[in-house]
Write a protein that holds these residues in place. Sequence first.
Motif, PDB file in Angstrom:
ATOM      1  N   ALA A  78      41.350  29.676  25.480  1.00  0.00           N
ATOM      2  CA  ALA A  78      41.977  28.845  26.601  1.00  0.00           C
ATOM      3  C   ALA A  78      43.159  29.518  27.002  1.00  0.00           C
ATOM      4  O   ALA A  78      43.330  29.549  28.325  1.00  0.00           O
ATOM      5  CB  ALA A  78      42.193  27.782  26.319  1.00  0.00           C
ATOM      6  N   ILE A  79      44.050  30.005  26.456  1.00  0.00           N
ATOM      7  CA  ILE A  79      45.105  30.799  26.675  1.00  0.00           C
ATOM      8  C   ILE A  79      45.050  32.047  27.457  1.00  0.00           C
ATOM      9  O   ILE A  79      45.444  32.559  28.376  1.00  0.00           O
ATOM     10  CB  ILE A  79      46.098  31.077  25.333  1.00  0.00           C
ATOM     11  CG1 ILE A  79      46.655  29.799  24.949  1.00  0.00           C
ATOM     12  CG2 ILE A  79      47.224  32.158  25.826  1.00  0.00           C
ATOM     13  CD1 ILE A  79      47.184  29.956  23.456  1.00  0.00           C
ATOM     14  N   VAL A  80      43.934  32.989  26.915  1.00  0.00           N
ATOM     15  CA  VAL A  80      43.631  34.302  27.312  1.00  0.00           C
ATOM     16  C   VAL A  80      42.949  34.131  28.809  1.00  0.00           C
ATOM     17  O   VAL A  80      43.301  34.839  29.640  1.00  0.00           O
ATOM     18  CB  VAL A  80      42.569  34.976  26.391  1.00  0.00           C
ATOM     19  CG1 VAL A  80      42.025  36.152  27.156  1.00  0.00           C
ATOM     20  CG2 VAL A  80      43.291  35.382  24.860  1.00  0.00           C
ATOM     21  N   ARG A  81      42.308  33.224  29.036  1.00  0.00           N
ATOM     22  CA  ARG A  81      41.729  32.956  30.266  1.00  0.00           C
ATOM     23  C   ARG A  81      42.947  32.637  31.549  1.00  0.00           C
ATOM     24  O   ARG A  81      42.725  32.870  32.710  1.00  0.00           O
ATOM     25  CB  ARG A  81      40.987  31.572  30.224  1.00  0.00           C
ATOM     26  CG  ARG A  81      39.510  31.819  30.058  1.00  0.00           C
ATOM     27  CD  ARG A  81      38.655  30.553  30.541  1.00  0.00           C
ATOM     28  NE  ARG A  81      38.858  29.232  29.740  1.00  0.00           N
ATOM     29  CZ  ARG A  81      38.588  28.791  28.558  1.00  0.00           C
ATOM     30  NH1 ARG A  81      37.728  29.668  27.842  1.00  0.00           N
ATOM     31  NH2 ARG A  81      38.788  27.791  28.178  1.00  0.00           N
ATOM     32  N   TRP A 132      45.788  41.612  30.141  1.00  0.00           N
ATOM     33  CA  TRP A 132      46.726  41.124  28.995  1.00  0.00           C
ATOM     34  C   TRP A 132      45.925  40.665  27.905  1.00  0.00           C
ATOM     35  O   TRP A 132      45.092  39.914  28.205  1.00  0.00           O
ATOM     36  CB  TRP A 132      47.728  40.147  29.508  1.00  0.00           C
ATOM     37  CG  TRP A 132      49.009  40.633  30.442  1.00  0.00           C
ATOM     38  CD1 TRP A 132      49.143  41.456  31.397  1.00  0.00           C
ATOM     39  CD2 TRP A 132      50.237  40.654  29.798  1.00  0.00           C
ATOM     40  NE1 TRP A 132      50.342  41.764  31.716  1.00  0.00           N
ATOM     41  CE2 TRP A 132      51.165  41.276  30.750  1.00  0.00           C
ATOM     42  CE3 TRP A 132      50.653  40.131  28.640  1.00  0.00           C
ATOM     43  CZ2 TRP A 132      52.517  41.405  30.303  1.00  0.00           C
ATOM     44  CZ3 TRP A 132      52.278  40.359  28.278  1.00  0.00           C
ATOM     45  CH2 TRP A 132      53.026  41.058  29.061  1.00  0.00           C
ATOM     46  N   ARG A 133      46.298  41.144  26.821  1.00  0.00           N
ATOM     47  CA  ARG A 133      45.995  40.427  25.540  1.00  0.00           C
ATOM     48  C   ARG A 133      46.809  39.510  25.030  1.00  0.00           C
ATOM     49  O   ARG A 133      48.133  39.674  24.978  1.00  0.00           O
ATOM     50  CB  ARG A 133      45.439  41.563  24.643  1.00  0.00           C
ATOM     51  CG  ARG A 133      44.413  42.335  25.419  1.00  0.00           C
ATOM     52  CD  ARG A 133      43.903  43.640  24.216  1.00  0.00           C
ATOM     53  NE  ARG A 133      44.122  43.315  22.948  1.00  0.00           N
ATOM     54  CZ  ARG A 133      44.012  43.953  21.880  1.00  0.00           C
ATOM     55  NH1 ARG A 133      43.551  45.204  22.104  1.00  0.00           N
ATOM     56  NH2 ARG A 133      44.152  43.557  20.667  1.00  0.00           N
TER      57      ARG A 133
END
Length: 153
Positions: free
Chosen positions: A80-83, A89-90
């Motif tokens: 959810a954060i990576v989206r 960005w990783r």
Amino acid sequence: MSKGRIQPRSVSRLAAVQALYQMEVSGVGVDAVVREFAEHRFDRDVGGPGEGDQLAAADETFFAELAKGVVANQAAIDQAIVRRLASGWRLERLDATARAVLRAGAFELLHRLDVPTEVVIDEYVEIAKSFFEGPEAGFINGALDAIARDSRV
């Protein structure tokens, strides 16, 4: 966090962020960290002498739920954060404290639907401000807001 008597859930959120950070940098498991906080960290001043901020008011059940919930659901939380990170960005590129704040906030947005979105975002932005003086609080605000839009109708 602001001066004075801090609300029990606010203390729990701050402690959960600290616990998540500690787990990441030390490799200690969630049960050990939750036990350490219960035995050694709660009931301690968080401010300087005479400032009066206490961890005594922590909702220890809520704290344990946050810490254990993030660990149990970390893969989905991280997705959810990576989206919502900028292209390219990783998650690993973020500061460990920022990751802890985002993970705890995302857990509440995804799994604690009884807590209003505005409360979750405001609480974690305030926590971010207590750790960072730069643009990180704004970044966390935007990321949590986007996660809320993704996960809450």
